[in-house]
Scaffold this motif. Structure first.
Motif, mmCIF file in Angstrom:
data_model
loop_
_atom_site.group_PDB
_atom_site.id
_atom_site.type_symbol
_atom_site.label_atom_id
_atom_site.label_comp_id
_atom_site.label_asym_id
_atom_site.label_seq_id
_atom_site.Cartn_x
_atom_site.Cartn_y
_atom_site.Cartn_z
ATOM 1 N N GLU A 267 0.793 -1.066 -0.140
ATOM 2 C CA GLU A 267 -0.096 -0.070 -0.012
ATOM 3 C C GLU A 267 0.724 1.337 -0.034
ATOM 4 N N ARG A 268 1.910 1.051 0.536
ATOM 5 C CA ARG A 268 2.938 2.395 0.568
ATOM 6 C C ARG A 268 3.441 2.656 -0.517
ATOM 7 N N ILE A 269 3.672 1.847 -1.621
ATOM 8 C CA ILE A 269 4.142 2.344 -2.775
ATOM 9 C C ILE A 269 3.207 1.942 -3.988
ATOM 10 N N GLY A 270 1.822 1.541 -3.533
ATOM 11 C CA GLY A 270 0.774 1.621 -4.121
ATOM 12 C C GLY A 270 0.512 0.244 -5.124
ATOM 13 N N TRP A 271 -0.579 -0.190 -5.037
ATOM 14 C CA TRP A 271 -0.889 -1.649 -5.823
ATOM 15 C C TRP A 271 -0.508 -1.593 -7.273
ATOM 16 N N GLY A 272 -0.564 -0.588 -7.730
ATOM 17 C CA GLY A 272 -0.455 -0.314 -9.216
ATOM 18 C C GLY A 272 1.046 -0.523 -9.567
ATOM 19 N N SER A 273 1.942 0.215 -8.708
ATOM 20 C CA SER A 273 3.392 0.284 -8.909
ATOM 21 C C SER A 273 3.990 -1.127 -8.309
#
Length: 357
Positions: A267-273
């Motif tokens: 979640e910290r880096i984002g699921w897409g990333s």
């Protein structure tokens, strides 16, 4: 009348929450005077005081003049004679005060003040104590609950918002506990010496409850830090190691055995990333019948596991619908069936939802 009491009680709750999470330097004079008064209440002379910069410092140092480890270790505080005596004194005070309060008033204030503050404390300051104590924390929980501002705020609100009348002696005893709560961090009493921790210098929280409850959260550094540099990182109320912020790489995430820490790092880096960096294979996608206008995407994650990427059906406090991932068995090829499984529903049942949350 109840609406007025509720409004005033909520204001008092926020006042005490601010005191509990204060990052101002401790008022050492006031703290020592109040704790000395509490010692006198149980028939003891005031102790000498040993100040430490953080809870972890209290756990790793022995006050000058005290015996060495392990008998004096603060992790063994439940075996000391004074914490139970102070807790018993506090409980007797509560019984005395309760005898002067109508049950309906007490219930209302508990709902508006005591319970929310207890939950906020458990998700913030007590989280830091768990980090300091590690496996030994649970044995000391009773003593820390005695120090929680929630019960002090409860009776303060009963008195100020609901107009309860206490005796001068009851107020004197309550004021001693209140003065400690306003003046310093955690404290650990012995017969001749009392160890007191400074307050943190940084506390970062987010609101997560309907009654103003907060939990530790910081997106760019420690959520709580003490004067000696000891700190705790947290992501939406979950304690995480510092690498979640300093190096949330795919390799670190894949090596992490704790599922919650792994989730927070993604979640910290984002699921897409994360999906892009990890090169996850898209298995299938489909419109989300439980969230019109959004799409469900199913990816291979690791052996025997897939991840369902979805958009939250409800708007969060900041007005944003979050993207999140849910792990599902690798037997699912249909994103809708996988979404239904997370709710305990079949694909057909999930398709009939008006809007999921």
């Amino acid at each position: 009348m109840n609406a007025l009491v509720q409004r005033e009680a909520a204001e008092i709750r926020e006042e005490w929450l601010g005191r509990a999470l204060s990052t101002l330097p401790a008022d050492r004079t006031a703290a020592e005077a109040a704790i000395s008064g509490l010692y006198r209440l149980i028939g003891l002379d005031p102790p000498r005081f040993h100040w430490v910069p953080s809870p972890v410092a209290a756990l790793t140092t022995v006050p000058p003049g005290m015996p060495s480890w392990p008998a004096e270790h603060i992790g063994r505080a439940p075996g000391w004679t004074l914490p139970p005596r102070f807790s018993a004194s506090m409980r007797q005070l509560c019984l005395d005060l309760d005898a002067r309060i109508h049950p309906s008033v007490s219930g209302l204030i508990r709902q508006e003040v005591r319970d929310p503050l207890s939950r906020s404390s458990g998700s913030s300051l007590l989280m830091a104590l768990r980090a300091a104590h590690d496996v030994e924390y649970h044995a000391t929980n009773t003593w820390y609950q005695t120090q929680c501002v929630s019960w002090v705020a409860h009776y303060d609100a009963v008195r100020r918002a609901a107009g309860a009348v206490f005796t001068s002696e009851q107020l004197r005893r309550l004021d001693l506990w209140a003065a400690v709560a306003r003046s310093c961090g955690w404290w650990w009493p012995r017969q001749t010496v009392c160890v007191i921790s400074e307050r943190p210098v940084t506390v970062r929280t987010e609101v997560w409850g309907d009654n103003g409850e907060v939990r530790l959260h910081s997106a760019d550094g420690p959520a709580i830090r003490y004067p000696d540099g000891w700190d705790v990182h947290a992501w939406h109320g979950t304690r995480v190691p510092s690498w979640v912020f300093t190096d949330p790489s795919v390799l670190r995430i894949d090596r992490e055995v704790n599922v919650e820490v792994r989730r927070c790092a993604i979640e910290r880096i984002g699921w897409g990333s994360y999906i892009g960096q990890a090169g996850l294979r898209l298995v299938a996608s489909a419109p989300d019948p439980g969230n019109p206008g959004s799409e469900l995407r199913l990816y291979d994650l690791r052996r025997e596991t897939r991840v369902l990427l979805a958009i939250n059906g409800s708007v969060e406090r900041d007005g944003v619908r979050r993207q999140y991932g849910l792990t599902v068995p690798a037997s699912f090829d249909d994103p809708v069936a996988a979404a239904g499984w997370t709710y305990g529903l079949s694909a057909d049942q999930y398709s009939l939802l008006v809007r999921r949350t």
